[in-house]
Design a protein around this motif. Structure first.
Motif, mmCIF file in Angstrom:
data_model
loop_
_atom_site.group_PDB
_atom_site.id
_atom_site.type_symbol
_atom_site.label_atom_id
_atom_site.label_comp_id
_atom_site.label_asym_id
_atom_site.label_seq_id
_atom_site.Cartn_x
_atom_site.Cartn_y
_atom_site.Cartn_z
ATOM 1 N N MET A 1 0.834 -1.093 -0.044
ATOM 2 C CA MET A 1 -0.156 -0.067 0.061
ATOM 3 C C MET A 1 0.635 1.178 0.075
ATOM 4 N N LYS A 2 0.624 2.105 -0.901
ATOM 5 C CA LYS A 2 1.501 3.517 -0.807
ATOM 6 C C LYS A 2 0.595 4.441 0.003
ATOM 7 N N LYS A 3 1.703 5.198 0.720
ATOM 8 C CA LYS A 3 1.073 6.241 1.585
ATOM 9 C C LYS A 3 1.920 7.553 1.342
ATOM 10 N N THR A 4 1.301 8.799 1.131
ATOM 11 C CA THR A 4 1.903 10.030 0.777
ATOM 12 C C THR A 4 1.758 10.917 2.097
ATOM 13 N N TYR A 5 2.920 11.330 2.503
ATOM 14 C CA TYR A 5 3.032 12.255 3.480
ATOM 15 C C TYR A 5 3.247 13.863 2.997
ATOM 16 N N GLN A 6 2.287 15.025 3.153
ATOM 17 C CA GLN A 6 2.584 16.242 2.615
ATOM 18 C C GLN A 6 3.233 16.949 3.501
ATOM 19 N N GLY A 7 4.369 17.603 3.070
ATOM 20 C CA GLY A 7 5.252 18.795 3.840
ATOM 21 C C GLY A 7 4.847 19.935 3.143
ATOM 22 N N ASN A 8 5.609 20.997 3.489
ATOM 23 C CA ASN A 8 5.684 22.462 2.982
ATOM 24 C C ASN A 8 6.563 22.142 1.696
ATOM 25 N N GLY A 9 5.848 22.170 0.627
ATOM 26 C CA GLY A 9 6.778 22.233 -0.589
ATOM 27 C C GLY A 9 7.283 21.046 -1.042
ATOM 28 N N PHE A 10 7.131 19.769 -0.395
ATOM 29 C CA PHE A 10 7.674 18.536 -0.551
ATOM 30 C C PHE A 10 6.758 17.393 -0.195
ATOM 31 N N ALA A 11 6.945 16.313 -0.495
ATOM 32 C CA ALA A 11 6.011 15.168 -0.228
ATOM 33 C C ALA A 11 7.011 13.738 0.112
ATOM 34 N N ILE A 12 6.642 12.847 1.072
ATOM 35 C CA ILE A 12 7.287 11.723 1.425
ATOM 36 C C ILE A 12 6.196 10.700 1.018
ATOM 37 N N ILE A 13 7.003 9.655 0.068
ATOM 38 C CA ILE A 13 5.953 8.707 -0.537
ATOM 39 C C ILE A 13 6.697 7.153 0.207
ATOM 40 N N GLU A 14 5.794 6.695 0.916
ATOM 41 C CA GLU A 14 6.096 5.344 1.388
ATOM 42 C C GLU A 14 5.217 4.263 0.677
ATOM 43 N N LYS A 15 6.207 3.164 0.151
ATOM 44 C CA LYS A 15 5.466 1.964 -0.433
ATOM 45 C C LYS A 15 6.443 0.952 -0.100
ATOM 46 N N GLU A 16 5.800 -0.045 0.232
ATOM 47 C CA GLU A 16 6.477 -1.462 0.903
ATOM 48 C C GLU A 16 7.731 -1.059 1.508
ATOM 49 N N GLN A 20 10.456 7.627 -0.358
ATOM 50 C CA GLN A 20 11.071 8.545 -1.407
ATOM 51 C C GLN A 20 10.746 10.178 -0.932
ATOM 52 N N ILE A 21 11.435 10.931 -1.272
ATOM 53 C CA ILE A 21 11.075 12.378 -1.039
ATOM 54 C C ILE A 21 11.121 13.033 -2.459
ATOM 55 N N THR A 22 10.152 13.961 -2.518
ATOM 56 C CA THR A 22 9.892 14.472 -3.674
ATOM 57 C C THR A 22 9.341 16.016 -3.775
ATOM 58 N N TRP A 23 9.675 16.801 -4.645
ATOM 59 C CA TRP A 23 9.602 18.194 -4.664
ATOM 60 C C TRP A 23 9.837 18.698 -6.148
ATOM 61 N N PRO A 24 8.794 19.841 -6.410
ATOM 62 C CA PRO A 24 8.963 20.419 -7.836
ATOM 63 C C PRO A 24 10.519 21.301 -7.823
ATOM 64 N N GLN A 25 10.992 21.182 -9.015
ATOM 65 C CA GLN A 25 12.550 21.514 -9.281
ATOM 66 C C GLN A 25 12.747 22.165 -10.591
ATOM 67 N N GLY A 26 13.255 23.218 -10.648
ATOM 68 C CA GLY A 26 13.673 23.651 -12.179
ATOM 69 C C GLY A 26 12.747 24.643 -12.617
ATOM 70 N N PRO A 27 12.739 25.169 -13.874
ATOM 71 C CA PRO A 27 12.073 26.296 -14.288
ATOM 72 C C PRO A 27 10.625 25.974 -14.585
ATOM 73 N N TYR A 28 10.277 24.762 -14.726
ATOM 74 C CA TYR A 28 9.077 24.164 -15.274
ATOM 75 C C TYR A 28 8.602 23.292 -14.025
ATOM 76 N N ASP A 29 9.044 23.395 -12.813
ATOM 77 C CA ASP A 29 8.829 22.825 -11.494
ATOM 78 C C ASP A 29 8.472 21.256 -11.670
ATOM 79 N N LYS A 30 9.400 20.684 -12.664
ATOM 80 C CA LYS A 30 9.264 19.126 -12.787
ATOM 81 C C LYS A 30 9.644 18.378 -11.513
ATOM 82 N N PRO A 31 8.871 17.422 -11.022
ATOM 83 C CA PRO A 31 9.183 16.974 -9.823
ATOM 84 C C PRO A 31 10.396 16.004 -9.764
#
Length: 70
Positions: A1-16, A20-31
């Protein structure tokens, strides 16, 4: 099961019990996605400053100098 935890400008994804940590980056906010440990996932969710430190660490492989953060 996949869980996502939202932070301020980022997210933590937990799966099995993998995290992973993810956030938008670069001129086009590509994750961007980085694998992290459970300890770093917990640290990132403690405060915006801790999240910033974890993001710097996963990008550079080094923890930011505490003197430069203040």
């Amino acid at each position: 099961m996949k869980k996502t935890y939202q932070g301020n400008g980022f997210a933590i994804i937990e799966k099995e019990a993998q995290y992973q940590i993810t956030w938008p980056q670069g001129p086009y906010d590509k994750p961007v996605f980085y694998s992290i440990s459970k300890e770093n996932a917990n640290k990132a969710l403690e405060s915006p400053q801790d999240a910033y430190e974890v993001m710097i660490y996963v990008e550079t492989g080094q923890w930011p100098n505490k003197d430069e953060l203040t």
